[in-house]
Write a protein that holds these residues in place. Structure first.
Motif, PDB file in Angstrom:
ATOM      1  N   UNK A   6       9.041  -4.444  14.436  1.00 35.52           N
ATOM      2  CA  UNK A   6       9.746  -4.059  13.214  1.00 35.52           C
ATOM      3  C   UNK A   6      11.078  -4.800  13.130  1.00 35.52           C
ATOM      4  N   UNK A   7      11.497  -5.072  11.897  1.00 37.22           N
ATOM      5  CA  UNK A   7      12.797  -5.688  11.663  1.00 37.22           C
ATOM      6  C   UNK A   7      13.907  -4.670  11.917  1.00 37.22           C
ATOM      7  N   UNK A   8      15.154  -5.138  12.050  1.00 43.44           N
ATOM      8  CA  UNK A   8      16.263  -4.182  12.152  1.00 43.44           C
ATOM      9  C   UNK A   8      16.335  -3.286  10.910  1.00 43.44           C
ATOM     10  N   UNK A   9      16.900  -2.097  11.078  1.00 41.52           N
ATOM     11  CA  UNK A   9      16.907  -1.105   9.991  1.00 41.52           C
ATOM     12  C   UNK A   9      17.709  -1.536   8.771  1.00 41.52           C
ATOM     13  N   UNK A  10      18.664  -2.453   8.925  1.00 43.48           N
ATOM     14  CA  UNK A  10      19.442  -2.896   7.757  1.00 43.48           C
ATOM     15  C   UNK A  10      18.535  -3.506   6.695  1.00 43.48           C
ATOM     16  N   UNK A  11      17.478  -4.170   7.162  1.00 40.95           N
ATOM     17  CA  UNK A  11      16.558  -4.801   6.220  1.00 40.95           C
ATOM     18  C   UNK A  11      15.747  -3.786   5.429  1.00 40.95           C
ATOM     19  N   UNK A  12      15.675  -2.563   5.897  1.00 35.01           N
ATOM     20  CA  UNK A  12      14.950  -1.519   5.175  1.00 35.01           C
ATOM     21  C   UNK A  12      15.601  -1.219   3.833  1.00 35.01           C
ATOM     22  N   UNK A  13      16.871  -1.508   3.701  1.00 37.70           N
ATOM     23  CA  UNK A  13      17.573  -1.329   2.434  1.00 37.70           C
ATOM     24  C   UNK A  13      17.678  -2.661   1.697  1.00 37.70           C
ATOM     25  N   UNK A  14      17.965  -3.723   2.423  1.00 41.17           N
ATOM     26  CA  UNK A  14      18.199  -5.028   1.800  1.00 41.17           C
ATOM     27  C   UNK A  14      16.947  -5.553   1.108  1.00 41.17           C
ATOM     28  N   UNK A  15      15.792  -5.474   1.764  1.00 39.10           N
ATOM     29  CA  UNK A  15      14.560  -6.040   1.203  1.00 39.10           C
ATOM     30  C   UNK A  15      14.160  -5.352  -0.105  1.00 39.10           C
ATOM     31  N   UNK A  16      14.113  -4.009  -0.199  1.00 40.53           N
ATOM     32  CA  UNK A  16      13.769  -3.394  -1.487  1.00 40.53           C
ATOM     33  C   UNK A  16      14.802  -3.676  -2.585  1.00 40.53           C
ATOM     34  N   UNK A  17      16.080  -3.749  -2.218  1.00 40.11           N
ATOM     35  CA  UNK A  17      17.105  -4.041  -3.231  1.00 40.11           C
ATOM     36  C   UNK A  17      16.911  -5.451  -3.780  1.00 40.11           C
ATOM     37  N   UNK A  18      16.695  -6.422  -2.906  1.00 37.28           N
ATOM     38  CA  UNK A  18      16.477  -7.798  -3.353  1.00 37.28           C
ATOM     39  C   UNK A  18      15.200  -7.895  -4.184  1.00 37.28           C
TER      40      UNK A  18
ATOM     41  N   UNK B  62     -15.190 -11.540  -8.248  1.00 35.75           N
ATOM     42  CA  UNK B  62     -13.886 -12.114  -7.916  1.00 35.75           C
ATOM     43  C   UNK B  62     -12.769 -11.135  -8.257  1.00 35.75           C
ATOM     44  N   UNK B  63     -12.868 -10.516  -9.431  1.00 37.53           N
ATOM     45  CA  UNK B  63     -11.862  -9.530  -9.829  1.00 37.53           C
ATOM     46  C   UNK B  63     -11.841  -8.347  -8.861  1.00 37.53           C
ATOM     47  N   UNK B  64     -13.006  -7.906  -8.447  1.00 36.05           N
ATOM     48  CA  UNK B  64     -13.074  -6.790  -7.507  1.00 36.05           C
ATOM     49  C   UNK B  64     -12.497  -7.171  -6.152  1.00 36.05           C
ATOM     50  N   UNK B  65     -12.760  -8.404  -5.706  1.00 38.19           N
ATOM     51  CA  UNK B  65     -12.221  -8.853  -4.414  1.00 38.19           C
ATOM     52  C   UNK B  65     -10.700  -8.957  -4.475  1.00 38.19           C
ATOM     53  N   UNK B  66     -10.180  -9.487  -5.576  1.00 35.58           N
ATOM     54  CA  UNK B  66      -8.726  -9.591  -5.732  1.00 35.58           C
ATOM     55  C   UNK B  66      -8.103  -8.205  -5.803  1.00 35.58           C
ATOM     56  N   UNK B  67      -8.725  -7.292  -6.537  1.00 34.14           N
ATOM     57  CA  UNK B  67      -8.226  -5.928  -6.625  1.00 34.14           C
ATOM     58  C   UNK B  67      -8.240  -5.226  -5.275  1.00 34.14           C
ATOM     59  N   UNK B  68      -9.321  -5.403  -4.530  1.00 33.58           N
ATOM     60  CA  UNK B  68      -9.402  -4.810  -3.198  1.00 33.58           C
ATOM     61  C   UNK B  68      -8.323  -5.399  -2.294  1.00 33.58           C
ATOM     62  N   UNK B  69      -8.101  -6.704  -2.382  1.00 31.54           N
ATOM     63  CA  UNK B  69      -7.064  -7.338  -1.567  1.00 31.54           C
ATOM     64  C   UNK B  69      -5.677  -6.804  -1.890  1.00 31.54           C
ATOM     65  N   UNK B  70      -5.389  -6.626  -3.181  1.00 36.33           N
ATOM     66  CA  UNK B  70      -4.087  -6.093  -3.584  1.00 36.33           C
ATOM     67  C   UNK B  70      -3.900  -4.652  -3.123  1.00 36.33           C
ATOM     68  N   UNK B  71      -4.944  -3.843  -3.228  1.00 40.35           N
ATOM     69  CA  UNK B  71      -4.858  -2.458  -2.776  1.00 40.35           C
ATOM     70  C   UNK B  71      -4.684  -2.404  -1.262  1.00 40.35           C
ATOM     71  N   UNK B  72      -5.431  -3.235  -0.532  1.00 40.78           N
ATOM     72  CA  UNK B  72      -5.310  -3.263   0.925  1.00 40.78           C
ATOM     73  C   UNK B  72      -3.918  -3.722   1.350  1.00 40.78           C
ATOM     74  N   UNK B  73      -3.391  -4.753   0.688  1.00 37.73           N
ATOM     75  CA  UNK B  73      -2.042  -5.237   0.999  1.00 37.73           C
ATOM     76  C   UNK B  73      -1.006  -4.152   0.729  1.00 37.73           C
ATOM     77  N   UNK B  74      -1.135  -3.464  -0.390  1.00 40.87           N
ATOM     78  CA  UNK B  74      -0.195  -2.389  -0.722  1.00 40.87           C
ATOM     79  C   UNK B  74      -0.273  -1.260   0.288  1.00 40.87           C
TER      80      UNK B  74
ATOM     81  N   UNK C  63      -1.234  -1.472   3.492  1.00 39.47           N
ATOM     82  CA  UNK C  63      -0.640  -1.935   4.750  1.00 39.47           C
ATOM     83  C   UNK C  63       0.880  -1.944   4.646  1.00 39.47           C
ATOM     84  N   UNK C  64       1.402  -2.433   3.528  1.00 36.81           N
ATOM     85  CA  UNK C  64       2.852  -2.472   3.329  1.00 36.81           C
ATOM     86  C   UNK C  64       3.444  -1.066   3.310  1.00 36.81           C
ATOM     87  N   UNK C  65       2.770  -0.126   2.648  1.00 39.32           N
ATOM     88  CA  UNK C  65       3.243   1.253   2.592  1.00 39.32           C
ATOM     89  C   UNK C  65       3.265   1.888   3.975  1.00 39.32           C
ATOM     90  N   UNK C  66       2.198   1.697   4.739  1.00 42.02           N
ATOM     91  CA  UNK C  66       2.126   2.289   6.087  1.00 42.02           C
ATOM     92  C   UNK C  66       3.194   1.674   6.983  1.00 42.02           C
TER      93      UNK C  66
END
Length: 84
Positions: free
Chosen positions: A44-56, A5-17, A19-22
């Motif tokens: 893709x969302x409008x470019x304004x969200x590229x700054x707003x989302x990480x700041x929030x 279970x721990x390995x599956x959760x870890x794999x899921x978190x790494x895969x999500x990260x 995908x989000x990074x790419x």
């Protein structure tokens, strides 16, 4: 040793990260060089969200850390002794 279970959760978190990074990298670095009428822009969302989302997200993280520290300090405080 980690359980399955721990390995599956870890794999899921790494895969999500990953995908989000790419997605964010394509959104910020590659997308400005593609013609604005291209069909890829609809994914893709409008470019304004590229700054707003990480700041929030950063502000929420700082808020969470501050609340966590406050709760830990509040629970670990010792009652003041009365002096005669």
């Amino acid at each position: 040793m980690a359980t399955a279970t721990d390995q599956a959760v870890g794999f899921g978190l790494v895969a999500f990260s990953l995908v989000l990074f790419v997605y964010y990298t394509l959104w910020i670095i590659v997308l400005p060089f593609i013609d604005s009428e291209h069909s890829i822009h609809q994914y893709f969302l409008p470019r304004e969200y590229a700054v707003i989302i990480p700041v929030v997200a950063g502000l929420l993280l700082l808020l969470f850390i501050g609340v966590f520290i406050m709760v830990v300090m509040w629970k670990s405080r010792k009652p003041a002794r009365k002096s005669d």
